[in-house]
Design an enzyme around this catalytic site. Structure first.
Site, PDB file in Angstrom:
ATOM      1  N   MET A   1     -46.244  -8.687 -42.961  1.00 37.59           N
ATOM      2  CA  MET A   1     -44.784  -8.578 -43.154  1.00 37.59           C
ATOM      3  C   MET A   1     -44.971 -10.472 -43.698  1.00 37.59           C
ATOM      4  O   MET A   1     -43.516 -10.088 -44.206  1.00 37.59           O
ATOM      5  CB  MET A   1     -44.459  -8.991 -41.303  1.00 37.59           C
ATOM      6  CG  MET A   1     -42.991  -8.656 -41.178  1.00 37.59           C
ATOM      7  SD  MET A   1     -41.679  -7.241 -41.824  1.00 37.59           S
ATOM      8  CE  MET A   1     -41.104  -8.486 -42.557  1.00 37.59           C
TER       9      MET A   1
ATOM     10  N   ASP B   1     -42.005  -1.450 -44.966  1.00 44.25           N
ATOM     11  CA  ASP B   1     -41.497  -0.450 -45.079  1.00 44.25           C
ATOM     12  C   ASP B   1     -42.141   0.659 -46.525  1.00 44.25           C
ATOM     13  O   ASP B   1     -43.308   1.641 -46.858  1.00 44.25           O
ATOM     14  CB  ASP B   1     -40.856   0.516 -44.656  1.00 44.25           C
ATOM     15  CG  ASP B   1     -40.382  -0.011 -43.269  1.00 44.25           C
ATOM     16  OD1 ASP B   1     -41.539   0.180 -42.140  1.00 44.25           O
ATOM     17  OD2 ASP B   1     -39.212  -0.212 -42.205  1.00 44.25           O
TER      18      ASP B   1
ATOM     19  N   ARG C   1     -40.331  -1.509 -30.112  1.00 45.52           N
ATOM     20  CA  ARG C   1     -40.203  -2.427 -31.059  1.00 45.52           C
ATOM     21  C   ARG C   1     -38.634  -2.844 -29.934  1.00 45.52           C
ATOM     22  O   ARG C   1     -38.606  -3.881 -30.374  1.00 45.52           O
ATOM     23  CB  ARG C   1     -39.271  -1.969 -32.457  1.00 45.52           C
ATOM     24  CG  ARG C   1     -40.719  -2.387 -33.134  1.00 45.52           C
ATOM     25  CD  ARG C   1     -39.892  -1.818 -34.655  1.00 45.52           C
ATOM     26  NE  ARG C   1     -41.131  -2.225 -35.795  1.00 45.52           N
ATOM     27  CZ  ARG C   1     -42.196  -0.794 -36.875  1.00 45.52           C
ATOM     28  NH1 ARG C   1     -41.544  -0.328 -35.708  1.00 45.52           N
ATOM     29  NH2 ARG C   1     -43.091  -1.728 -37.185  1.00 45.52           N
TER      30      ARG C   1
ATOM     31  N   HIS D   1     -36.178   0.530 -39.164  1.00 47.36           N
ATOM     32  CA  HIS D   1     -37.268  -0.055 -39.109  1.00 47.36           C
ATOM     33  C   HIS D   1     -38.145   0.176 -38.373  1.00 47.36           C
ATOM     34  O   HIS D   1     -39.020  -0.722 -37.236  1.00 47.36           O
ATOM     35  CB  HIS D   1     -37.266  -1.503 -39.353  1.00 47.36           C
ATOM     36  CG  HIS D   1     -38.075  -2.675 -39.547  1.00 47.36           C
ATOM     37  ND1 HIS D   1     -39.222  -1.840 -40.680  1.00 47.36           N
ATOM     38  CD2 HIS D   1     -38.578  -3.505 -38.919  1.00 47.36           C
ATOM     39  CE1 HIS D   1     -39.867  -2.973 -40.373  1.00 47.36           C
ATOM     40  NE2 HIS D   1     -39.765  -3.676 -40.117  1.00 47.36           N
TER      41      HIS D   1
ATOM     42  N   GLY E   1     -44.024 -16.218 -39.263  1.00 49.30           N
ATOM     43  CA  GLY E   1     -43.572 -17.587 -39.695  1.00 49.30           C
ATOM     44  C   GLY E   1     -44.576 -18.106 -40.830  1.00 49.30           C
ATOM     45  O   GLY E   1     -44.196 -19.363 -41.632  1.00 49.30           O
TER      46      GLY E   1
ATOM     47  N   ARG F   1     -45.676  -0.547 -47.435  1.00 47.52           N
ATOM     48  CA  ARG F   1     -46.487   0.059 -47.014  1.00 47.52           C
ATOM     49  C   ARG F   1     -47.352   1.430 -47.080  1.00 47.52           C
ATOM     50  O   ARG F   1     -48.263   2.456 -47.632  1.00 47.52           O
ATOM     51  CB  ARG F   1     -46.441   0.847 -45.270  1.00 47.52           C
ATOM     52  CG  ARG F   1     -46.408  -0.802 -44.695  1.00 47.52           C
ATOM     53  CD  ARG F   1     -46.842  -0.715 -43.459  1.00 47.52           C
ATOM     54  NE  ARG F   1     -47.006  -1.833 -42.139  1.00 47.52           N
ATOM     55  CZ  ARG F   1     -46.726  -1.823 -41.377  1.00 47.52           C
ATOM     56  NH1 ARG F   1     -44.917  -1.279 -40.546  1.00 47.52           N
ATOM     57  NH2 ARG F   1     -47.187  -2.703 -40.069  1.00 47.52           N
TER      58      ARG F   1
ATOM     59  N   GLY G   1     -38.579 -19.526 -36.908  1.00 45.63           N
ATOM     60  CA  GLY G   1     -39.347 -19.718 -36.210  1.00 45.63           C
ATOM     61  C   GLY G   1     -40.885 -19.322 -37.080  1.00 45.63           C
ATOM     62  O   GLY G   1     -41.816 -18.326 -37.510  1.00 45.63           O
ATOM     63  N   ALA G   2     -41.340 -20.492 -38.045  1.00 41.10           N
ATOM     64  CA  ALA G   2     -41.738 -21.108 -38.737  1.00 41.10           C
ATOM     65  C   ALA G   2     -43.426 -21.686 -38.255  1.00 41.10           C
ATOM     66  O   ALA G   2     -44.156 -21.398 -39.122  1.00 41.10           O
ATOM     67  CB  ALA G   2     -41.439 -22.637 -39.848  1.00 41.10           C
TER      68      ALA G   2
END
Length: 357
Positions: free
Chosen positions: A271, A193, A130, A220, A57, A196, A51-52
């Site tokens: 992320m 998490d 999500r 998550h 990504g 943050r 998923g780059a």
């Protein structure tokens, strides 16, 4: 050195330099210390990012390209990967970069990989939970993990794709089905998490964020995210109202970004930073560094949930030791009670998806 103390000293990256602080020397994403130089060039680590080309990504691949712990960075996606790889390959750092596009190139991408990070999938849009991502992302994770079982069954797998509470059980079930399951090698990357929590709490108290560490347990998403402010380093306390506001902000921080981006995506840069931090700690542990601790969503006996995020001590073979949930204050015990029904349902949903597909 007591393992008990490690819990309060979660590994933190410093963006400036690597300072060796005995037990929990912090990895920097950008610099590697002389302490690591001795063995880093003997590490021929191939890391694959699946998923780059996406929002997470690309910046993740950029951060990993800066690591001298990686010899080969292997990028996969269904579009644009050759371009992303060409762009990154011009950077004057150690990892050689290769780009792979489409399912027929997964074999080349994955063969020989020691670590596979999976941020593939669709991002959240305003108004989506999500869980709304489940139908699309569940099959993406299932298919990519299927390829991992065939081409790199012994690799460490870091799942970034949401909903992590369900995609980690999906990954595990695929590995079980193919009889190559090792629970110590599959991680849900919940580092964001922690990042943050550290940021918001340091801001609230006016502290140097590089010195603040807050373990985060549970899952998550939303109420399943349980920041353990009572176990923070340095020790600190808040009036109940403030503690509650901070907890809610940490739990809803992803939504804060989704709404601020107003349809243009979700938390991609933070992320990517968090996933790079996790990957760096994992690579250092594989290379023999001791005391590498990160919170991650893993197979667990800590609670009634089969998967649960806690601080884990990383080693050459993945999870060396689960450091558990520690002592909770009453407020946190109640957060855990509130989280459990959703967490159990999310896990069940992931397991059922693989059984039915």
């Amino acid at each position: 050195m007591k393992l008990i103390n490690m819990f309060s000293r979660l590994t933190r990256p410093s963006t400036v330099a690597f300072i060796c602080r005995g037990f929990s020397s912090s990895p920097s994403l950008f610099q590697v210390s002389s302490h690591t130089d001795a063995h880093q060039h003997h590490m021929n680590c191939k890391v694959a990012v699946l998923g780059a080309s996406g929002g997470i990504g690309q910046p993740l691949s950029l951060l990993l390209k800066r690591s001298s712990l990686i010899s080969q960075l292997s990028l996969y996606d269904i579009a644009h990967t050759p371009g992303v790889a060409a762009d990154l390959s011009h950077i004057e750092t150690r990892p050689k970069v290769s780009g792979h596009m489409g399912p027929e190139q997964l074999k080349d991408c994955l063969t020989g990989a020691q670590v596979v990070i999976i941020p593939a999938g669709v991002p959240r849009k305003p108004g989506m939970t999500r869980d709304d991502l489940f139908n699309t992302n569940a099959s993406i994770v299932r298919d990519l993990c299927q390829a991992c079982t065939e081409f790199c069954p012994d690799a460490m797998i870091g799942i970034v794709t949401n909903p992590v509470n369900s995609t980690v059980p999906i990954a595990s079930e695929v590995f079980k089905k193919n009889k190559v399951y090792d629970p110590n090698r599959i991680f849900g990357v919940t580092t964001l998490d922690v990042v943050r929590s550290n940021t918001f709490i340091a801001e609230a108290k006016g502290l140097d964020v590089s010195k603040v560490n807050v373990p985060v347990i549970g899952g998550h998403s939303g109420v399943t995210i349980i920041p353990l402010i009572s176990q923070a380093t340095p020790p600190l306390s808040f009036p109940q109202d403030d503690r509650k506001k901070l907890t809610v902000r940490i739990q809803n921080a992803g939504t804060e970004v989704v709404e601020a981006k107003a349809g243009a995506g979700s938390a991609t840069l933070s992320m990517a930073y968090a996933a790079a931090r996790f990957t760096t700690s994992l690579l250092e542990a594989i290379g023999g560094a001791e005391g590498k601790i990160e919170c991650a969503f893993v197979r667990s006996d800590e609670t009634e949930a089969k998967y649960f995020a806690t601080p884990v001590l990383l080693g050459k073979n993945g999870v060396e030791r689960n450091l558990g949930i520690g002592k909770l204050i009453e407020y946190e015990v109640n957060l855990l009670k509130e989280a459990m029904p959703e967490l159990l349902a999310n896990i069940q949903k992931g397991e059922d998806f693989v059984r039915q597909s």
